[in-house]
Scaffold this motif. Structure first.
Motif, PDB file in Angstrom:
ATOM      1  N   VAL A  42      10.360  -1.710  -7.418  1.00 50.04           N
ATOM      2  CA  VAL A  42       9.785  -2.759  -6.571  1.00 50.04           C
ATOM      3  C   VAL A  42       8.618  -2.197  -5.766  1.00 50.04           C
ATOM      4  O   VAL A  42       7.561  -2.818  -5.665  1.00 50.04           O
ATOM      5  N   ALA A  43       8.795  -1.004  -5.217  1.00 51.59           N
ATOM      6  CA  ALA A  43       7.714  -0.387  -4.447  1.00 51.59           C
ATOM      7  C   ALA A  43       6.519  -0.084  -5.346  1.00 51.59           C
ATOM      8  O   ALA A  43       5.364  -0.285  -4.942  1.00 51.59           O
ATOM      9  N   LEU A  44       6.741   0.387  -6.574  1.00 51.66           N
ATOM     10  CA  LEU A  44       5.637   0.665  -7.492  1.00 51.66           C
ATOM     11  C   LEU A  44       4.905  -0.612  -7.886  1.00 51.66           C
ATOM     12  O   LEU A  44       3.676  -0.637  -7.971  1.00 51.66           O
ATOM     13  N   ILE A  45       5.645  -1.674  -8.120  1.00 53.38           N
ATOM     14  CA  ILE A  45       5.014  -2.951  -8.470  1.00 53.38           C
ATOM     15  C   ILE A  45       4.161  -3.449  -7.314  1.00 53.38           C
ATOM     16  O   ILE A  45       3.058  -3.959  -7.511  1.00 53.38           O
ATOM     17  N   ASP A  46       4.651  -3.304  -6.092  1.00 50.57           N
ATOM     18  CA  ASP A  46       3.870  -3.703  -4.918  1.00 50.57           C
ATOM     19  C   ASP A  46       2.571  -2.915  -4.830  1.00 50.57           C
ATOM     20  O   ASP A  46       1.501  -3.469  -4.568  1.00 50.57           O
ATOM     21  N   LEU A  55      -3.335  -2.693  -5.596  1.00 48.62           N
ATOM     22  CA  LEU A  55      -4.451  -1.995  -6.235  1.00 48.62           C
ATOM     23  C   LEU A  55      -5.260  -2.936  -7.126  1.00 48.62           C
ATOM     24  O   LEU A  55      -6.500  -2.958  -7.071  1.00 48.62           O
ATOM     25  N   ILE A  56      -4.592  -3.735  -7.931  1.00 52.32           N
ATOM     26  CA  ILE A  56      -5.292  -4.688  -8.797  1.00 52.32           C
ATOM     27  C   ILE A  56      -6.029  -5.722  -7.973  1.00 52.32           C
ATOM     28  O   ILE A  56      -7.179  -6.064  -8.253  1.00 52.32           O
ATOM     29  N   PHE A  57      -5.405  -6.237  -6.921  1.00 53.77           N
ATOM     30  CA  PHE A  57      -6.071  -7.209  -6.055  1.00 53.77           C
ATOM     31  C   PHE A  57      -7.326  -6.611  -5.429  1.00 53.77           C
ATOM     32  O   PHE A  57      -8.383  -7.249  -5.391  1.00 53.77           O
ATOM     33  N   PHE A  58      -7.233  -5.372  -4.953  1.00 53.50           N
ATOM     34  CA  PHE A  58      -8.391  -4.713  -4.355  1.00 53.50           C
ATOM     35  C   PHE A  58      -9.514  -4.539  -5.365  1.00 53.50           C
ATOM     36  O   PHE A  58     -10.681  -4.815  -5.081  1.00 53.50           O
ATOM     37  N   LEU A  59      -9.182  -4.083  -6.578  1.00 56.20           N
ATOM     38  CA  LEU A  59     -10.207  -3.868  -7.598  1.00 56.20           C
ATOM     39  C   LEU A  59     -10.869  -5.170  -8.012  1.00 56.20           C
ATOM     40  O   LEU A  59     -12.085  -5.222  -8.200  1.00 56.20           O
TER      41      LEU A  59
END
Length: 166
Positions: free
Chosen positions: A25-29, A34-38
């Motif tokens: 769950v922490a890795l998915i978050d 990261l994807i949202f930022f990129l």
């Protein structure tokens, strides 16, 4: 103490088994952030790379830059797509408006760019001049004249967008 084969197998399995728990769950978050930022940082901002030696004039132009051949005119030299073509002092010392080395370089670039679709023909005749705001008009006129002689009919000027206070 003699172990039975079943006990040996159980002991080996316990010894070789790693007890690492990963919290997915922490890795998915983290990956979501990261994807949202990129994605948010890569939207719609187009900037032409400007050499430090060139101070561009300011403008309130709204047109976004296009991918064209870029002619950089600084106080010392003339560059085409990052390659030095001529020095400003030698260009200013010559008679006439045609800059022979610049025309030769533009001709080579024009011939190397093949147009596949007819509607892209206008883009192949486009050039962007990135001139320092302190260069004399006579030099700018020579660069524009040379670009026109090399069959570049769509000439744009790179500027820094001036934001108006509202």
């Amino acid at each position: 103490m003699k172990l039975t084969p079943l006990q040996k197998r159980a002991e080996r399995r316990d010894r070789n088994q790693s007890h690492v728990d990963m919290n997915l769950v922490a890795l998915i978050d983290i990956f979501t952030i990261l994807i949202f930022f990129l994605l948010s940082s890569a939207t719609g901002v187009e900037i032409l790379a400007s050499p430090k030696a060139v101070k561009l004039p300011q403008s309130t132009a709204e047109t976004a830059p296009r991918e064209t051949i870029v002619v950089v005119v600084s106080a010392d030299e003339i560059l085409v797509d990052g390659r030095r073509v001529a020095g400003v002092s030698e260009v200013m010392g010559t008679e006439g408006d045609l800059i022979a080395p610049l025309k030769a370089e533009l001709d080579v670039l024009r011939s190397s760019r093949k147009v596949i679709r007819e509607e892209n023909e206008a883009l192949s005749k486009a050039v962007t001049i990135m001139g320092d705001k302190q260069i004399p008009y006579r030099l700018l006129r020579k660069v524009m004249y040379t670009a026109a002689r090399a069959d570049f009919t769509d000439v744009s000027f790179a500027v820094i967008k001036k934001y108006e206070a509202s």
